[in-house]
Write a protein that holds these residues in place. Structure first.
Motif, PDB file in Angstrom:
ATOM      1  N   SER A  49      -9.855  13.522  -0.345  1.00 40.08           N
ATOM      2  CA  SER A  49      -9.966  12.216  -0.143  1.00 40.08           C
ATOM      3  C   SER A  49      -8.848  11.196  -0.689  1.00 40.08           C
ATOM      4  N   GLY A  50      -8.618  10.047  -0.298  1.00 43.47           N
ATOM      5  CA  GLY A  50      -7.498   9.278  -0.972  1.00 43.47           C
ATOM      6  C   GLY A  50      -7.560   7.912  -0.551  1.00 43.47           C
ATOM      7  N   GLU A  51      -6.233   7.175  -0.809  1.00 42.10           N
ATOM      8  CA  GLU A  51      -6.303   5.655  -0.434  1.00 42.10           C
ATOM      9  C   GLU A  51      -5.033   5.686   0.518  1.00 42.10           C
ATOM     10  N   ASN A  52      -5.112   4.742   1.526  1.00 42.37           N
ATOM     11  CA  ASN A  52      -4.295   4.465   2.478  1.00 42.37           C
ATOM     12  C   ASN A  52      -3.570   5.695   3.279  1.00 42.37           C
ATOM     13  N   ARG A  62       0.451   8.460   7.754  1.00 39.54           N
ATOM     14  CA  ARG A  62       1.492   7.366   8.523  1.00 39.54           C
ATOM     15  C   ARG A  62       2.723   7.029   7.410  1.00 39.54           C
ATOM     16  N   LEU A  63       2.203   6.273   6.100  1.00 47.51           N
ATOM     17  CA  LEU A  63       3.225   5.788   5.524  1.00 47.51           C
ATOM     18  C   LEU A  63       3.997   6.735   4.590  1.00 47.51           C
ATOM     19  N   GLY A  64       4.156   8.116   4.959  1.00 46.02           N
ATOM     20  CA  GLY A  64       4.737   9.035   4.256  1.00 46.02           C
ATOM     21  C   GLY A  64       3.902   9.957   3.237  1.00 46.02           C
ATOM     22  N   LEU A  65       4.527  10.886   2.461  1.00 48.23           N
ATOM     23  CA  LEU A  65       3.921  11.757   1.506  1.00 48.23           C
ATOM     24  C   LEU A  65       3.249  10.997   0.580  1.00 48.23           C
ATOM     25  N   SER A  66       2.026  11.392   0.200  1.00 51.11           N
ATOM     26  CA  SER A  66       1.114  10.951  -0.642  1.00 51.11           C
ATOM     27  C   SER A  66       1.686  10.923  -2.176  1.00 51.11           C
ATOM     28  N   SER A  67       0.750  10.499  -3.242  1.00 52.63           N
ATOM     29  CA  SER A  67       0.819  10.956  -4.473  1.00 52.63           C
ATOM     30  C   SER A  67       0.296  12.189  -4.659  1.00 52.63           C
ATOM     31  N   SER A  68       0.389  13.062  -5.898  1.00 51.95           N
ATOM     32  CA  SER A  68      -0.116  14.508  -5.786  1.00 51.95           C
ATOM     33  C   SER A  68      -1.213  14.482  -6.504  1.00 51.95           C
ATOM     34  N   ARG A  69      -2.052  15.654  -6.385  1.00 51.05           N
ATOM     35  CA  ARG A  69      -3.107  16.070  -6.985  1.00 51.05           C
ATOM     36  C   ARG A  69      -2.983  17.538  -7.543  1.00 51.05           C
ATOM     37  N   VAL A  70      -3.401  17.906  -8.577  1.00 50.73           N
ATOM     38  CA  VAL A  70      -3.134  19.077  -9.090  1.00 50.73           C
ATOM     39  C   VAL A  70      -4.076  20.136  -8.125  1.00 50.73           C
ATOM     40  N   PHE A  71      -3.573  21.376  -7.869  1.00 51.43           N
ATOM     41  CA  PHE A  71      -4.271  22.385  -7.336  1.00 51.43           C
ATOM     42  C   PHE A  71      -4.019  23.694  -8.128  1.00 51.43           C
ATOM     43  N   GLY A  79      -1.313 -12.011 -15.336  1.00 52.49           N
ATOM     44  CA  GLY A  79      -2.540 -11.008 -15.389  1.00 52.49           C
ATOM     45  C   GLY A  79      -2.590  -9.948 -14.580  1.00 52.49           C
ATOM     46  N   ASP A  80      -1.176  -9.397 -14.240  1.00 53.07           N
ATOM     47  CA  ASP A  80      -0.939  -7.977 -13.515  1.00 53.07           C
ATOM     48  C   ASP A  80      -1.434  -6.954 -14.715  1.00 53.07           C
ATOM     49  N   ARG A  81      -2.341  -6.002 -14.414  1.00 54.83           N
ATOM     50  CA  ARG A  81      -2.560  -5.081 -15.312  1.00 54.83           C
ATOM     51  C   ARG A  81      -2.523  -3.512 -14.410  1.00 54.83           C
ATOM     52  N   ASN A  82      -1.876  -3.583 -13.514  1.00 55.57           N
ATOM     53  CA  ASN A  82      -1.518  -2.296 -12.682  1.00 55.57           C
ATOM     54  C   ASN A  82      -0.695  -1.373 -13.305  1.00 55.57           C
ATOM     55  N   ALA A  83      -1.049  -0.122 -13.403  1.00 55.53           N
ATOM     56  CA  ALA A  83      -0.225   1.098 -13.668  1.00 55.53           C
ATOM     57  C   ALA A  83      -0.506   2.126 -12.634  1.00 55.53           C
ATOM     58  N   LEU A  84       0.398   1.925 -11.552  1.00 52.93           N
ATOM     59  CA  LEU A  84      -0.007   2.714 -10.239  1.00 52.93           C
ATOM     60  C   LEU A  84       1.028   3.714 -10.160  1.00 52.93           C
ATOM     61  N   SER A  85       0.307   4.790  -9.576  1.00 57.72           N
ATOM     62  CA  SER A  85       1.051   6.120  -9.068  1.00 57.72           C
ATOM     63  C   SER A  85       1.815   5.602  -7.726  1.00 57.72           C
ATOM     64  N   PRO A 105       0.919  -1.298  -0.001  1.00 54.38           N
ATOM     65  CA  PRO A 105      -0.055  -0.094   0.174  1.00 54.38           C
ATOM     66  C   PRO A 105       0.916   1.282  -0.061  1.00 54.38           C
ATOM     67  N   ALA A 106       0.397   2.186  -0.949  1.00 52.78           N
ATOM     68  CA  ALA A 106       0.983   3.545  -0.938  1.00 52.78           C
ATOM     69  C   ALA A 106       0.059   4.705  -0.643  1.00 52.78           C
ATOM     70  N   PRO A 107       0.371   5.741   0.188  1.00 52.28           N
ATOM     71  CA  PRO A 107      -0.558   6.756   0.336  1.00 52.28           C
ATOM     72  C   PRO A 107      -0.943   7.434  -1.062  1.00 52.28           C
TER      73      PRO A 107
END
Length: 732
Positions: free
Chosen positions: A59-62, A113-122, A439-445, A36-38
Motif C-alpha cells: 500500500s502507499g501514496e500516489n 507512473r511518477l517514478g520509483l517510490s520511497s522505500s520500505r524495509v523488507f 505553518g509548514d510542518r512537513n518532514a517528507l520522504s 506528489p511523490a510516489p
C-alpha cells in the motif's frame, strides 16, 4: 497541462481499470506543500525466509500504473500476481528470496507512473515465518508459535496480540519484536506470561526477553504498543528463537541512523586488534596499551569505567575515535585524558582534555521540520577528537557511557581507535527541505523520482576526519538517460554543499541505482569517497503530532517517471560557460518554461553555490517567458576560477494530478455503457453495477485532477561561471 503523453486505452487496460478494487489515498486538498511523490508505505508480510517465495501485498501514496516491485539486493525478485482472467491482482506480488540472499534488512520500492517510490524495509531471515491474519487479541484466540520461527503481525489500536508456545525446563529462549528498526511506528512492549496469562517478564524499551523456564509447560507472549497505538503502520516481526546457554542475546536486524554514515574510517579492519580486559575500572588496574591502538570493549556492567594507560612524548598529536552509538546502540561515550605525575609515593592526575560528541556538521532543525536547519542530524554522541601531548610522560584515558549507570547490557559494545592523523572525510546527502509557507510542518520522504525539466536539490554534509580541511567536489554517477548531476563543491573549511540532479524535458522513463560520491585531494593524492543517502522513514505532514524519523538508505535509486513535466523550468538562455572578469557584474538571461498557471505574479529567487550564495534575492516574473539574474562580483569577490551555481525559490502552482487518468476513465465508462446496452436480462444487474463503478471512478479521478494550489521548490538548471582575473594596468 503537464502530461507529455496519453496512450490509447486498450481493451485490457479498460478491464484493468474496472477491476482495480483498491483505492489509493487521494491527493486531497490537504496536500499543499511539494508536488506528489510516489511512496511505498507498507508491505505485508514485512519479510521472508531466505530460499522461499512469499506473497506480498503493498500500500502507499500516489501509486498509479504500478510496475515492478524492486529490492535493493538482487537476491530478492518479484513478479505481479495474476488472477484467473489473466489480469494483474491490484497491489499483490510474489516475492522470491534466493537461498544465498544475505539476512538482514533490505529496501523495497515500487515503480509507478511518477517514478520509483520511497522505500520500505523488507527483512530476510533464516527462520520459518508465518503471517498473523486472524484476530488474536485475547488469550483464547492466541496464535500458537513454534520455537525458532517468526510471525509477521500488525497491531490494532488499543489492543494486545497474544501468542502461545511450548518450552522445556532449562531451554534458553529469546523473544524479540523487530519494529522501529524496520520502519514501524510501533513502540513495542513484550511480555512473557504463564499459561493463564500472568506476567513473568516484561520488556518496555523495545529490547528482547531472555527467558529460561524452570519447568516444562505452555507459555504466553503478549505484544502491544507502548501507548496502545495501532493501525496498518504498526507492524512487527515477532521472533521466538532458542540459543545456547553461553551465547549473546541477538539483536533484530535494523536500519542505520543517519549519523552512522561517518563510520567506519577508510580501510579499518573488520575486527579490532586488542580487546578490553577487565577489571580496569580503577587507576591501579589500568590496562596498559601502546599507541597507536585499536580496541574493542563494552560498557558493561552498569556504570562501567574502562581505564587505559600509555606513554607519550611531547609534541605528539593523537586522534581518538570511538564508535558505539553509530553501531546502533543506545550509548553516549565520554573520554577524559589525564597526565599522571608522581612524586615519591604520591600520584597526581593533571587534566589534559575531555572528548565527547561529534557535532552535527550543520545546524539541525530546532523543531524537526521548519527550515532553520535540516531535519536530519549527522552528528553523533560518539567521539572524534585529538589529544595534544605537551610533556613526555604517562597518560590515562578513561572511557565511560555517560548514562551507563542505568544500562546493564553486555551488547553495548564500543570500538576505540587511537591513531596518528589520517586525514579523510565522509559525506551524506538528503533531499533538500525548506520552509515553503507559514505553518509548514512537513518532514517528507522525497524519493529521487524526477519529472521532465525538473532539478532536484540534494543537500550534502561532511564529517571531516583528523584535520582534513580541503574542498570536496560532489558528484553522482550511473544516472538514467536524460539525467545529469552537477555538484556544487563543498568549499575548504566548510561542512555543507549542494548536488543538483536534473532531468531533461524529454528524458524518457528510466531507473538506475546511482552512486553519490565526493572527491578531494589529501596529502597531494586524489581520493574518492562513496557517500551515503538518507530519507525520512515516513512522510510526516504535521511534525507537531508526529516526530520525524530519518534513516540511512541501503542504496541511491534515481528514476524518471516519463509521464509528467515539472510545472516550471528555469534555465539560462544559452547552455554555455558564462565568463566574467573579476570585479565586474554578470547578467544571466533566464528562460522560464511555464506548464500551468501560478498564484502570484512573481517568485523570489536566491543563489546556490559559494560565494555567489551571498548574492541578494531577486524577483522572477511568473507571467513572462524570460527574466534575468544579475551577479555583482565587486561585492561577492569570488577568486578567479570555474564555479557552478543555481537559482532557487518557491512558487505556488495550479497543479493537476494525473489528467491522463480522466481520459482513461472516460473511455472505460463508455466501454461498460456499451456492454450494458448489449447485456441480456440476466446480466443487467451486473452491467448496471459495472456502470456505477465506472462512474464513481471517473468522479474520483476528476476530483484528483482538479487544479490545486501546491507550493514547491523551484531550482534552475545548473549554471557554470568562469571568473577571469582582472588585468592590472600599470603606468610607465
Amino acid at each position: 497541462m503537464y502530461i507529455k503523453r496519453v496512450g490509447a486505452a486498450t481493451c485490457l487496460r479498460v478491464l484493468q481499470l474496472l477491476f482495480l478494487a483498491v483505492i489509493w489515498p487521494s491527493i486531497g486538498s490537504a496536500q499543499s506543500v511539494c508536488l506528489p511523490a510516489p511512496r511505498l508505505l507498507t508491505t505485508l508480510p514485512m519479510g521472508g525466509q531466505a530460499g522461499t517465495t512469499v506473497d506480498v501485498t503493498i500500500s502507499g501514496e500516489n501509486l498509479d500504473d504500478l510496475g515492478e516491485l524492486r529490492f535493493s539486493h538482487p537476491g530478492i525478485t518479484a513478479t505481479a500476481k495474476v488472477g484467473e482472467e489473466g489480469i494483474p491482482l491490484p497491489n499483490q506480488y510474489s516475492v522470491t528470496i534466493a537461498p544465498d540472499c544475505p539476512t538482514g534488512v533490505h529496501e523495497a520500492r515500487i515503480m509507478s507512473r511518477l517514478g520509483l517510490s520511497s522505500s520500505r524495509v523488507f527483512s530476510v531471515g533464516n527462520l520459518p515465518e508465518i503471517i498473523a491474519t486472524e484476530s488474536h487479541n485475547t488469550l483464547d484466540t492466541a496464535i500458537p508459535l513454534q520455537v525458532n520461527s517468526i510471525c509477521n503481525g500488525q497491531m490494532k489500536a488499543k489492543a494486545i496480540d497474544y501468542y502461545t508456545f511450548e518450552a522445556k525446563a532449562g531451554q534458553r529462549l529469546v523473544i524479540s519484536s523487530a519494529a522501529e528498526g524496520i520502519d514501524s511506528k510501533l513502540k513495542s512492549v513484550l511480555i512473557v506470561a504463564d499459561e493463564d496469562g500472568n506476567d513473568l517478564q516484561v520488556e518496555r524499551r523495545g529490547g528482547a526477553i531472555d527467558f529460561t523456564p524452570e519447568a516444562d509447560g505452555k507459555f504466553v507472549i503478549k505484544v502491544h504498543d507502548l501507548t496502545y497505538g495501532g493501525g496498518p503502520y504498526y507492524f512487527y516481526r515477532l521472533a521466538l528463537e532458542e540459543i545456547p546457554a553461553d551465547a549473546a542475546v541477538p539483536r533484530p536486524a535494523s536500519t542505520r541512523n543517519v549519523n552512522a554514515f561517518s563510520w567506519p574510517p577508510t580501510n579499518l579492519a573488520t575486527t579490532a586488534v586488542l580487546t578490553e580486559v577487565e577489571p580496569n575500572n580503577a587507576s591501579t588496574k589500568a590496562q596498559q596499551i601502546t599507541l597507536p591502538c585499536d580496541i574493542e570493549g563494552s560498557f558493561f556492567p552498569a556504570a562501567d569505567v574502562d581505564t587505559f594507560e600509555f606513554t607519550a612524548k611531547k609534541g605528539e598529536v593523537w586522534w581518538v575515535e570511538v564508535a558505539s552509538e553509530r553501531l546502533g546502540l543506545p550509548t553516549d561515550p565520554s573520554i577524559t585524558v589525564h597526565q599522571v605525575k608522581k612524586s615519591g609515593d604520591q600520584e597526581e592526575e593533571v587534566d589534559v582534555t575531555q572528548l565527547s560528541d561529534i557535532p552535527s556538521p550543520v545546524k539541525v532543525s530546532s523543531n524537526g521540520y521548519s527550515y532553520d536547519g535540516p531535519p536530519y542530524n549527522a552528528g553523533s554522541s560518539d567521539i572524534l577528537g585529538k589529544v595534544e601531548i605537551k610533556e613526555d610522560g604517562v597518560y590515562r584515558l578513561r572511557l565511560t557511557d555517560l548514562f551507563g549507570g542505568t544500562r546493564n547490557d553486555a551488547r553495548n559494545i564500543y570500538r576505540l581507535i587511537i591513531r596518528k592523523a589520517q586525514p579523510d572525510f565522509a559525506i551524506v546527502g538528503w533531499a533538500l527541505h525548506m520552509n515553503l509557507r507559514n505553518g509548514d510542518r512537513n518532514a517528507l520522504s522525497k524519493p529521487i523520482a524526477l519529472r521532465g525539466g525538473a532539478t532536484m536539490p540534494i543537500e550534502v554534509v561532511v564529517v571531516r576526519r583528523d584535520g582534513f580541511d580541503g574542498p570536496i567536489e560532489l558528484g553522482m554517477e550511473n544516472l538514467p538517460e536524460g539525467v545529469t548531476a552537477s555538484g556544487l563543491t563543498i568549499p575548504s573549511g566548510k561542512c555543507c554543499g549542494t548536488l543538483l540532479v536534473t532531468a531533461a524535458e524529454n528524458a524518457p522513463r528510466g531507473l538506475t541505482s546511482a552512486s553519490l560520491f565526493g572527491r578531494a585531494e589529501i596529502d597531494g593524492k586524489p581520493v574518492t569517497r562513496q557517500g551515503s543517502y538518507a530519507s525520512m522513514a515516513w512522510p510526516v505532514t504535521n511534525a507537531w503530532s508526529e516526530i520525524p524519523s530519518p534513516r540511512l538508505l541501503a542504496d541511491v535509486p534515481v528514476s524518471v517517471g516519463g509521464s509528467e513535466n515539472t510545472p516550471l523550468s528555469v534555465a539560462p538562455t544559452e547552455d554555455k560557460v558564462w565568463e566574467v572578469t573579476a570585479g565586474q557584474s554578470l547578467t544571466i538571461p533566464l528562460t522560464l518554461t511555464r506548464r500551468c498557471e501560478f498564484s502570484g505574479p512573481t517568485m523570489s529567487m536566491k543563489t546556490f553555490g559559494e560565494p555567489f550564495d551571498k548574492n541578494g534575492a531577486f524577483d522572477v516574473s511568473l507571467e513572462e517567458d524570460s527574466s534575468e539574474a544579475v551577479l555583482d562580483l565587486a561585492k561577492l569577490k569570488p577568486a578567479p576560477g570555474l564555479y557552478t551555481i543555481a537559482f532557487y525559490g518557491s512558487a505556488v502552482a495550479k497543479y493537476s494530478y494525473n489528467t491522463a487518468a480522466v481520459a482513461e476513465a472516460e473511455l472505460a465508462l463508455e466501454a461498460v455503457k456499451k456492454s450494458a446496452e448489449q447485456a441480456s436480462e440476466e446480466e443487467q444487474q451486473k452491467a448496471k453495477a459495472a456502470v456505477t463503478a465506472a462512474e464513481k471512478r471517473l468522479q474520483k479521478v476528476k476530483k484528483e485532477a482538479a487544479p490545486k494550489d501546491i507550493v514547491d521548490i523551484i531550482v534552475s538548471k545548473p549554471i557554470q561561471i568562469r571568473v577571469i582575473p582582472a588585468i592590472e594596468v600599470t603606468s610607465k
